[in-house]
Scaffold this motif. Structure first.
Motif, PDB file in Angstrom:
ATOM      1  N   ASP A  58       8.236   2.001  14.180  1.00  0.00           N
ATOM      2  CA  ASP A  58       7.058   2.217  15.019  1.00  0.00           C
ATOM      3  C   ASP A  58       5.800   2.511  14.205  1.00  0.00           C
ATOM      4  OD1 ASP A  58       8.531   1.886  17.348  1.00  0.00           O
ATOM      5  OD2 ASP A  58       9.106   3.997  17.413  1.00  0.00           O
ATOM      6  N   THR A  59       5.942   2.616  12.886  1.00  0.00           N
ATOM      7  CA  THR A  59       4.782   2.880  12.036  1.00  0.00           C
ATOM      8  C   THR A  59       3.787   1.725  12.157  1.00  0.00           C
ATOM      9  OG1 THR A  59       6.194   4.037  10.460  1.00  0.00           O
ATOM     10  CG2 THR A  59       4.026   3.364   9.692  1.00  0.00           C
ATOM     11  N   PRO A  60       2.525   2.007  12.466  1.00  0.00           N
ATOM     12  CA  PRO A  60       1.537   0.920  12.526  1.00  0.00           C
ATOM     13  C   PRO A  60       1.442   0.193  11.186  1.00  0.00           C
ATOM     14  CG  PRO A  60       0.657   2.905  13.537  1.00  0.00           C
ATOM     15  CD  PRO A  60       1.943   3.302  12.883  1.00  0.00           C
ATOM     16  N   LEU A  61       1.367  -1.111  11.263  1.00  0.00           N
ATOM     17  CA  LEU A  61       1.319  -1.928  10.052  1.00  0.00           C
ATOM     18  C   LEU A  61       0.195  -1.481   9.126  1.00  0.00           C
ATOM     19  CD1 LEU A  61       2.130  -4.424   8.358  1.00  0.00           C
ATOM     20  CD2 LEU A  61       0.596  -5.783   9.790  1.00  0.00           C
ATOM     21  N   MET A  62      -1.000  -1.259   9.681  1.00  0.00           N
ATOM     22  CA  MET A  62      -2.136  -0.913   8.834  1.00  0.00           C
ATOM     23  C   MET A  62      -1.995   0.465   8.201  1.00  0.00           C
ATOM     24  SD  MET A  62      -3.834  -3.577   8.593  1.00  0.00           S
ATOM     25  CE  MET A  62      -4.945  -2.776   7.441  1.00  0.00           C
ATOM     26  N   LEU A  63      -1.324   1.391   8.879  1.00  0.00           N
ATOM     27  CA  LEU A  63      -1.060   2.698   8.284  1.00  0.00           C
ATOM     28  C   LEU A  63      -0.154   2.548   7.068  1.00  0.00           C
ATOM     29  CD1 LEU A  63      -1.208   5.810   8.371  1.00  0.00           C
ATOM     30  CD2 LEU A  63       0.777   5.772   9.897  1.00  0.00           C
ATOM     31  N   TYR A  64       0.864   1.718   7.219  1.00  0.00           N
ATOM     32  CA  TYR A  64       1.804   1.487   6.115  1.00  0.00           C
ATOM     33  C   TYR A  64       1.094   0.791   4.951  1.00  0.00           C
ATOM     34  CZ  TYR A  64       6.114   0.275   3.710  1.00  0.00           C
ATOM     35  OH  TYR A  64       7.114   0.154   2.767  1.00  0.00           O
ATOM     36  N   ILE A  65       0.255  -0.202   5.263  1.00  0.00           N
ATOM     37  CA  ILE A  65      -0.473  -0.947   4.229  1.00  0.00           C
ATOM     38  C   ILE A  65      -1.381  -0.011   3.443  1.00  0.00           C
ATOM     39  CG2 ILE A  65      -2.364  -2.598   3.896  1.00  0.00           C
ATOM     40  CD1 ILE A  65      -1.073  -4.369   5.998  1.00  0.00           C
ATOM     41  N   ARG A  66      -2.119   0.842   4.138  1.00  0.00           N
ATOM     42  CA  ARG A  66      -3.053   1.745   3.453  1.00  0.00           C
ATOM     43  C   ARG A  66      -2.321   2.724   2.542  1.00  0.00           C
ATOM     44  NH1 ARG A  66      -5.594   1.751   8.784  1.00  0.00           N
ATOM     45  NH2 ARG A  66      -7.413   0.370   8.717  1.00  0.00           N
ATOM     46  N   TRP A  68       0.644   2.238   1.132  1.00  0.00           N
ATOM     47  CA  TRP A  68       1.168   1.451   0.010  1.00  0.00           C
ATOM     48  C   TRP A  68       0.063   1.169  -1.004  1.00  0.00           C
ATOM     49  CZ3 TRP A  68      -0.445  -3.509  -1.381  1.00  0.00           C
ATOM     50  CH2 TRP A  68       0.319  -4.140  -2.370  1.00  0.00           C
ATOM     51  N   TYR A  69      -1.103   0.773  -0.513  1.00  0.00           N
ATOM     52  CA  TYR A  69      -2.221   0.442  -1.399  1.00  0.00           C
ATOM     53  C   TYR A  69      -2.675   1.661  -2.195  1.00  0.00           C
ATOM     54  CZ  TYR A  69      -6.982  -0.746  -2.805  1.00  0.00           C
ATOM     55  OH  TYR A  69      -8.127  -0.933  -3.532  1.00  0.00           O
ATOM     56  N   LYS A  70      -2.811   2.805  -1.532  1.00  0.00           N
ATOM     57  CA  LYS A  70      -3.265   4.028  -2.201  1.00  0.00           C
ATOM     58  C   LYS A  70      -2.300   4.472  -3.291  1.00  0.00           C
ATOM     59  CE  LYS A  70      -7.107   5.292  -0.049  1.00  0.00           C
ATOM     60  NZ  LYS A  70      -8.383   5.533  -0.780  1.00  0.00           N
ATOM     61  N   LEU A  71      -0.995   4.348  -3.017  1.00  0.00           N
ATOM     62  CA  LEU A  71       0.010   4.833  -3.963  1.00  0.00           C
ATOM     63  C   LEU A  71       0.289   3.858  -5.100  1.00  0.00           C
ATOM     64  CD1 LEU A  71       2.685   6.471  -1.613  1.00  0.00           C
ATOM     65  CD2 LEU A  71       1.166   7.634  -3.225  1.00  0.00           C
ATOM     66  N   TYR A  72       0.422   2.574  -4.767  1.00  0.00           N
ATOM     67  CA  TYR A  72       0.978   1.623  -5.728  1.00  0.00           C
ATOM     68  C   TYR A  72      -0.016   0.622  -6.311  1.00  0.00           C
ATOM     69  CZ  TYR A  72       5.384   3.429  -3.956  1.00  0.00           C
ATOM     70  OH  TYR A  72       6.410   4.265  -3.602  1.00  0.00           O
ATOM     71  N   LYS A  73      -1.192   0.465  -5.694  1.00  0.00           N
ATOM     72  CA  LYS A  73      -2.125  -0.550  -6.181  1.00  0.00           C
ATOM     73  C   LYS A  73      -3.436   0.032  -6.690  1.00  0.00           C
ATOM     74  CE  LYS A  73      -0.094  -4.415  -6.219  1.00  0.00           C
ATOM     75  NZ  LYS A  73      -0.005  -5.177  -7.478  1.00  0.00           N
ATOM     76  N   GLU A  74      -4.107   0.789  -5.845  1.00  0.00           N
ATOM     77  CA  GLU A  74      -5.459   1.235  -6.167  1.00  0.00           C
ATOM     78  C   GLU A  74      -5.589   1.888  -7.549  1.00  0.00           C
ATOM     79  OE1 GLU A  74      -9.001   3.180  -3.599  1.00  0.00           O
ATOM     80  OE2 GLU A  74      -7.203   4.422  -3.800  1.00  0.00           O
ATOM     81  N   PRO A  75      -4.622   2.721  -7.958  1.00  0.00           N
ATOM     82  CA  PRO A  75      -4.800   3.383  -9.270  1.00  0.00           C
ATOM     83  C   PRO A  75      -4.651   2.454 -10.470  1.00  0.00           C
ATOM     84  CG  PRO A  75      -3.236   4.583  -7.875  1.00  0.00           C
ATOM     85  CD  PRO A  75      -3.432   3.249  -7.266  1.00  0.00           C
ATOM     86  N   HIS A  76      -4.148   1.222 -10.243  1.00  0.00           N
ATOM     87  CA  HIS A  76      -3.752   0.396 -11.379  1.00  0.00           C
ATOM     88  C   HIS A  76      -4.489  -0.937 -11.473  1.00  0.00           C
ATOM     89  CE1 HIS A  76      -0.504   3.292 -11.511  1.00  0.00           C
ATOM     90  NE2 HIS A  76      -0.134   2.955 -10.288  1.00  0.00           N
ATOM     91  N   LEU A 140      -0.100  -9.683   1.528  1.00  0.00           N
ATOM     92  CA  LEU A 140       0.766  -9.195   2.602  1.00  0.00           C
ATOM     93  C   LEU A 140       2.232  -9.235   2.186  1.00  0.00           C
ATOM     94  CD1 LEU A 140       1.086  -8.145   5.455  1.00  0.00           C
ATOM     95  CD2 LEU A 140       1.003 -10.506   6.293  1.00  0.00           C
ATOM     96  N   SER A 141       2.605 -10.252   1.430  1.00  0.00           N
ATOM     97  CA  SER A 141       3.979 -10.360   0.951  1.00  0.00           C
ATOM     98  C   SER A 141       4.349  -9.186   0.058  1.00  0.00           C
ATOM     99  CB  SER A 141       4.179 -11.678   0.200  1.00  0.00           C
ATOM    100  OG  SER A 141       5.511 -11.820  -0.230  1.00  0.00           O
ATOM    101  N   ALA A 142       3.404  -8.748  -0.784  1.00  0.00           N
ATOM    102  CA  ALA A 142       3.669  -7.608  -1.666  1.00  0.00           C
ATOM    103  C   ALA A 142       3.949  -6.346  -0.857  1.00  0.00           C
ATOM    104  CB  ALA A 142       2.481  -7.394  -2.601  1.00  0.00           C
ATOM    105  N   VAL A 143       3.201  -6.175   0.235  1.00  0.00           N
ATOM    106  CA  VAL A 143       3.422  -5.025   1.117  1.00  0.00           C
ATOM    107  C   VAL A 143       4.814  -5.103   1.743  1.00  0.00           C
ATOM    108  CG1 VAL A 143       2.665  -3.866   3.216  1.00  0.00           C
ATOM    109  CG2 VAL A 143       0.972  -4.782   1.626  1.00  0.00           C
TER     110      VAL A 143
END
Length: 380
Positions: A58-66, A68-76, A140-143
């Protein structure tokens, strides 16, 4: 969904849920005499936590994407890459809104890809090129790969989709003006130049430097050394997301030489700005109202400029086409490809060779004939 197990001291349940920040929580309780008692207790706790959080499906897709991005992408990743991801996420949010993960499968993703490429649905009238759609699909595939590891999906729902788009991208051969049309355009600009309208100096500078459109939009007067006839490319303008300065692509800062005629036009432009416009951020190219020009407005005026120059409809190019025109001219004239690669700000010479492979192929045919002439002349 609760997991019910039998232990030595009776039946036990374990449940999990996500809070509003996307953090996962677990709760385990045992000692139930009957399985149905454990299941009923688990259901009651799940309903309680659903008030404030989400079950994983039930987790909203955009909540999950944000998250994921904050933890695994944005810092790198680099600033430009961040903008690319955020642009993709904006398209995803536009289509899926608050849809939960459980409602996003292969069929829904393919529909999203189709609409994005064809310019349908929420993207009505705005079809996207194959390269753009493929980039969004990749992001999107990476997410979704991460969602598989989280147990939300059994397999990546993006893997079964295909990229669709309205029209095939122009071949590299069609993206640049030939020498005759470049001369027509340059002559028209010089004959009709007026500093009130930025498009004349913008187009002439683009044709003579090979700068990317974003690099042209991002030029400030302190980037230009009139005496040494050099443009210092140290930034670009992000006209899609932040509407602010960003580093040049690949953070490839460089110096690009310019001709005396480019300097002359820029001096006239500067003189007009100082007399008629407020320019607190020191931009080189501004509209007659003192605004940073938009790509849409600039492209429309550039196409009008090409038309007035006598360039046929089928031969007209986009703003990026000025860059291809510049590079192709230098290649045809025999300039060293490494020098061209540096001038364009490419990551490496392989990028230049890949983008301009069609020109290099034509030059090979020409050079083969030249080699034959040389050998026949020298050795008979």
């Amino acid at each position: 969904m609760a997991v019910i197990r039998q232990r030595s001291n009776g039946w036990t349940y374990q449940i999990s849920w996500y809070d509003e920040n996307g953090k996962r929580h677990y709760k385990t309780k045992g000692g139930f005499k009957l399985r149905r008692d454990a299941a009923a207790a688990a259901q009651e706790v799940e309903l309680y936590h659903q008030k404030d959080g989400f079950q994983k499906e039930d987790t909203p897709l955009m909540l999950y994407i944000r998250k994921w991005y904050k933890l695994y992408k944005e810092p790198h990743i680099a600033e430009r890459t961040k903008l690319s991801y955020l642009k993709s996420f904006a398209y995803i949010e536009q289509f899926f809104a608050n849809k939960p993960m459980g409602g996003v499968g292969t069929d829904q993703i393919q529909e999203f890809i189709n609409d994005l490429g064809k310019g349908k649905g929420v993207f009505h009238g705005h079809p996207h090129a194959k390269e753009s759609v493929d980039k969004v699909r990749t992001h999107l595939s990476a997410v979704m790969k991460h969602a598989v590891r989280d147990g939300i999906y059994r397999f990546n729902p993006v893997e079964g989709t295909k990229v669709t788009f309205a029209n095939a991208a122009k071949s590299e051969r069609d993206k640049f003006l030939n020498l005759d049309n470049q001369k027509k355009l340059s002559a028209y600009i010089l004959d009709n130049f007026t500093p009130k309208y930025f498009i004349y100096a913008f187009a002439y500078t683009g044709l003579n430097t090979g700068l990317r459109p974003g690099e042209l939009f991002g030029l400030t007067w302190d980037n230009i050394d009139m005496k040494k006839q050099i443009i210092h490319v140290v930034q670009a303008w992000d006209y899609t997301t932040t509407f602010d300065f960003i580093p040049p692509k690949e953070n490839h800062k460089r110096d690009v030489s310019i001709t005396p005629k480019v300097v002359e036009l820029l001096k006239d432009l500067r003189k007009h700005q100082m007399a008629h416009l407020k320019n607190p951020r020191n931009f080189v190219f501004l509209t007659y109202l003192g605004k940073v020009p938009s790509p849409v407005t600039t492209l429309r005026q550039f196409k009008q400029l090409q038309s007035a120059s006598g360039i046929p409809d089928d031969d007209r190019v986009s703003l990026h086409g000025m860059r291809h025109s510049h590079a192709s001219l230098l290649l045809y004239q025999g300039v060293n490809i490494k020098s061209i690669s540096e001038r364009l700000g490419h990551k490496d010479i392989q990028t230049t060779m890949r983008v301009y492979a069609h020109v290099l192929d034509e030059m090979k045919d020409r050079d083969d004939a030249l080699i034959q002439q040389i050998l026949e002349k020298e050795f008979g």
